[in-house]
Write a protein that holds these residues in place. Structure first.
Motif, mmCIF file in Angstrom:
data_model
loop_
_atom_site.group_PDB
_atom_site.id
_atom_site.type_symbol
_atom_site.label_atom_id
_atom_site.label_comp_id
_atom_site.label_asym_id
_atom_site.label_seq_id
_atom_site.Cartn_x
_atom_site.Cartn_y
_atom_site.Cartn_z
ATOM 1 N N MET A 1 26.816 41.144 31.359
ATOM 2 C CA MET A 1 27.918 42.091 31.243
ATOM 3 C C MET A 1 28.680 42.199 32.564
ATOM 4 S SD MET A 1 29.484 44.126 29.183
ATOM 5 C CE MET A 1 30.595 45.518 29.189
ATOM 6 N N LEU A 2 27.941 42.222 33.695
ATOM 7 C CA LEU A 2 28.584 42.302 35.002
ATOM 8 C C LEU A 2 29.472 41.095 35.237
ATOM 9 C CD1 LEU A 2 29.026 43.563 37.783
ATOM 10 C CD2 LEU A 2 26.930 42.416 38.550
ATOM 11 N N LYS A 3 28.987 39.906 34.839
ATOM 12 C CA LYS A 3 29.772 38.689 35.043
ATOM 13 C C LYS A 3 31.091 38.773 34.275
ATOM 14 C CE LYS A 3 27.676 34.660 35.002
ATOM 15 N NZ LYS A 3 27.031 33.408 34.508
ATOM 16 N N GLU A 4 31.037 39.249 33.008
ATOM 17 C CA GLU A 4 32.251 39.361 32.195
ATOM 18 C C GLU A 4 33.202 40.413 32.769
ATOM 19 O OE1 GLU A 4 29.221 39.166 30.993
ATOM 20 O OE2 GLU A 4 29.282 37.263 29.899
ATOM 21 N N GLN A 5 32.644 41.516 33.244
ATOM 22 C CA GLN A 5 33.473 42.577 33.822
ATOM 23 C C GLN A 5 34.181 42.088 35.081
ATOM 24 O OE1 GLN A 5 33.590 46.254 32.782
ATOM 25 N NE2 GLN A 5 35.443 45.827 33.920
ATOM 26 N N LEU A 6 33.443 41.417 35.955
ATOM 27 C CA LEU A 6 34.026 40.891 37.183
ATOM 28 C C LEU A 6 35.087 39.839 36.866
ATOM 29 C CD1 LEU A 6 34.101 40.721 40.249
ATOM 30 C CD2 LEU A 6 32.183 39.105 40.154
ATOM 31 N N ALA A 7 34.797 38.968 35.897
ATOM 32 C CA ALA A 7 35.762 37.931 35.505
ATOM 33 C C ALA A 7 37.073 38.558 35.040
ATOM 34 C CB ALA A 7 35.166 37.068 34.385
ATOM 35 N N ARG A 8 36.966 39.559 34.177
ATOM 36 C CA ARG A 8 38.159 40.217 33.652
ATOM 37 C C ARG A 8 38.944 40.913 34.751
ATOM 38 N NH1 ARG A 8 35.862 42.486 29.598
ATOM 39 N NH2 ARG A 8 35.281 44.414 30.624
ATOM 40 N N ASN A 9 38.236 41.556 35.671
ATOM 41 C CA ASN A 9 38.915 42.308 36.727
ATOM 42 C C ASN A 9 39.590 41.392 37.743
ATOM 43 O OD1 ASN A 9 38.291 44.748 35.601
ATOM 44 N ND2 ASN A 9 36.521 45.149 36.904
ATOM 45 N N ILE A 10 38.956 40.287 38.088
ATOM 46 C CA ILE A 10 39.606 39.342 39.008
ATOM 47 C C ILE A 10 40.902 38.837 38.392
ATOM 48 C CG2 ILE A 10 39.443 37.052 40.061
ATOM 49 C CD1 ILE A 10 36.466 37.577 40.530
ATOM 50 N N CYS A 11 40.842 38.470 37.114
ATOM 51 C CA CYS A 11 42.036 37.981 36.428
ATOM 52 C C CYS A 11 43.118 39.063 36.351
ATOM 53 C CB CYS A 11 41.658 37.505 35.026
ATOM 54 S SG CYS A 11 43.046 36.845 34.074
ATOM 55 N N THR A 12 42.709 40.272 35.975
ATOM 56 C CA THR A 12 43.667 41.374 35.813
ATOM 57 C C THR A 12 44.364 41.718 37.114
ATOM 58 O OG1 THR A 12 42.454 42.341 33.959
ATOM 59 C CG2 THR A 12 43.907 43.813 35.192
ATOM 60 N N TYR A 13 43.587 41.910 38.184
ATOM 61 C CA TYR A 13 44.169 42.337 39.451
ATOM 62 C C TYR A 13 44.893 41.186 40.166
ATOM 63 C CZ TYR A 13 41.695 46.685 38.684
ATOM 64 O OH TYR A 13 41.264 47.862 38.134
ATOM 65 N N ARG A 14 44.477 39.955 39.899
ATOM 66 C CA ARG A 14 45.230 38.814 40.435
ATOM 67 C C ARG A 14 46.640 38.809 39.856
ATOM 68 N NH1 ARG A 14 46.580 34.294 38.156
ATOM 69 N NH2 ARG A 14 44.994 34.320 36.500
ATOM 70 N N LYS A 15 46.738 38.961 38.549
ATOM 71 C CA LYS A 15 48.044 38.976 37.897
ATOM 72 C C LYS A 15 48.862 40.173 38.333
ATOM 73 C CE LYS A 15 46.533 36.459 33.766
ATOM 74 N NZ LYS A 15 46.285 36.553 32.305
ATOM 75 N N GLU A 16 48.202 41.313 38.515
ATOM 76 C CA GLU A 16 48.920 42.516 38.939
ATOM 77 C C GLU A 16 49.528 42.329 40.326
ATOM 78 O OE1 GLU A 16 47.938 47.239 39.694
ATOM 79 O OE2 GLU A 16 46.766 46.131 38.230
ATOM 80 N N ASN A 17 48.882 41.525 41.140
ATOM 81 C CA ASN A 17 49.405 41.253 42.488
ATOM 82 C C ASN A 17 50.334 40.050 42.525
ATOM 83 O OD1 ASN A 17 48.103 43.035 44.810
ATOM 84 N ND2 ASN A 17 46.535 42.764 43.224
ATOM 85 N N GLY A 18 50.632 39.497 41.356
ATOM 86 C CA GLY A 18 51.591 38.399 41.278
ATOM 87 C C GLY A 18 51.095 37.096 41.861
ATOM 88 N N LEU A 19 49.783 36.876 41.803
ATOM 89 C CA LEU A 19 49.197 35.657 42.362
ATOM 90 C C LEU A 19 48.770 34.701 41.258
ATOM 91 C CD1 LEU A 19 46.850 37.266 45.054
ATOM 92 C CD2 LEU A 19 48.998 36.082 45.497
ATOM 93 N N THR A 20 48.968 33.418 41.484
ATOM 94 C CA THR A 20 48.416 32.406 40.589
ATOM 95 C C THR A 20 46.973 32.129 41.018
ATOM 96 O OG1 THR A 20 49.078 30.551 41.998
ATOM 97 C CG2 THR A 20 50.687 31.343 40.380
ATOM 98 N N GLN A 21 46.246 31.409 40.184
ATOM 99 C CA GLN A 21 44.876 31.032 40.555
ATOM 100 C C GLN A 21 44.893 30.176 41.818
ATOM 101 O OE1 GLN A 21 43.148 29.132 37.101
ATOM 102 N NE2 GLN A 21 42.446 31.095 36.264
ATOM 103 N N GLU A 22 45.887 29.288 41.929
ATOM 104 C CA GLU A 22 45.980 28.418 43.099
ATOM 105 C C GLU A 22 46.242 29.233 44.371
ATOM 106 O OE1 GLU A 22 47.481 27.977 40.258
ATOM 107 O OE2 GLU A 22 46.933 25.989 39.494
ATOM 108 N N GLU A 23 47.115 30.229 44.277
ATOM 109 C CA GLU A 23 47.443 31.056 45.452
ATOM 110 C C GLU A 23 46.248 31.889 45.891
ATOM 111 O OE1 GLU A 23 52.250 31.724 44.709
ATOM 112 O OE2 GLU A 23 50.777 33.011 43.711
#
Length: 277
Positions: A1-23
């Motif tokens: 569950m922790l892994k899924e939560q962390l995965a979702r949050n990294i993706c969510t907050y990355r997008k919120e900050n306007g960053l691509t995966q590469e950036e």
């Protein structure tokens, strides 16, 4: 569950900050494949990277991992709830009676109350025979929900969670929420409602409302830094593939802050039809 939560949050907050995966990968000194694997919950970042991820994504490590900070209130109602009196009273919302009519608890029915406040609706549902889970971002609100349930002699599975971060992982027959959905940022709404719909049982219902902007109604006196605008028809649009039991809009008087004002609110009751009619 922790892994899924962390995965979702990294993706969510990355997008919120306007960053691509590469950036993000470049800032952290890792490959973009590594970031992709984090966001797909295939792997987790090394613990030594968490401080830099936290700084880059402008979110605390606790919140990144799915834990809410206990140090500062997120809602303006934390102070209001931290009294013996019930700020919103203990009488249930009128929509609660609609739930009773549409899906009476003549069998085991699981109900989720999103943003339960001090628990008046959640406890009403439990008192009437539903199996109730409820969450709120306010510590005081969750505590008062539990206290009210104890006083009535019913059980409510109440816990603290932020509507922006919490995702369903179990199925519910009824998803209920009143006066809370304006805390969902517009960029998160598609994903959150898709999650709510996915984890609704066949023939289950959503009973929801949200404050909507109207040019003829002055902004409310409460200054809520974490509230976001909704517009007429927006809530309904998430249920184009469900059966609409009700869709209405009302304007009502409010005195919650001690200053008379008005709100416009959109109401939706939608059902997930299990098979073709």
């Amino acid at each position: 569950m922790l892994k899924e939560q962390l995965a979702r949050n990294i993706c969510t907050y990355r997008k919120e900050n306007g960053l691509t995966q590469e950036e993000l990968a470049q800032i952290l000194g890792v490959s973009f494949q590594a970031v992709s694997k984090w966001e797909n919950a295939q792997t987790m970042p090394d613990i030594s990277l968490l401080p830099e991820i936290s700084r880059t994504l402008k979110v605390s490590i606790d919140k990144l991992l799915g834990y809410l900070s206990q140090e500062r209130p997120i809602t303006i109602y934390e102070k209001e709830y931290n009294t013996d009196e019930y700020y919103w009273g203990t009488q249930p919302n009128k929509a609660c009676y609609q739930v009773l009519q549409l899906m009476p608890p003549d069998r085991r029915l699981r109900l989720l109350d999103i943003g339960c406040g001090e628990g008046k609706d959640a406890v009403f549902f439990a008192r009437n025979g539903y199996e109730v889970t409820a969450f709120d971002v306010s510590d005081a609100g969750v505590e008062k929900t539990r206290r009210l349930a104890d006083q009535i002699g019913v059980h409510v599975n109440a816990f603290k969670a932020d509507v922006l971060d919490y995702r369903l992982a179990a199925y519910y027959d009824i998803v209920f929420s009143s006066g809370v959905l304006h805390y969902i940022k517009p960029d998160f709404r598609d994903e959150i409602f898709e999650n709510y719909k996915q984890f609704t049982s066949p023939d289950g219902i959503h009973v929801l409302n949200v404050f909507v902007e109207k040019p003829f109604i002055a902004p409310p006196p409460e200054k809520e830094p974490n509230a976001y605008k909704w517009y007429s028809g927006e809530l309904l649009s998430y249920y184009h593939d469900w059966f609409i039991q009700e869709s209405s809009e009302v304007v009502f008087d409010c005195n919650s802050s001690g200053i008379p004002h008005q709100h416009a609110m959109a109401n939706v009751i939608a059902q997930k039809i299990s098979s073709k009619l």
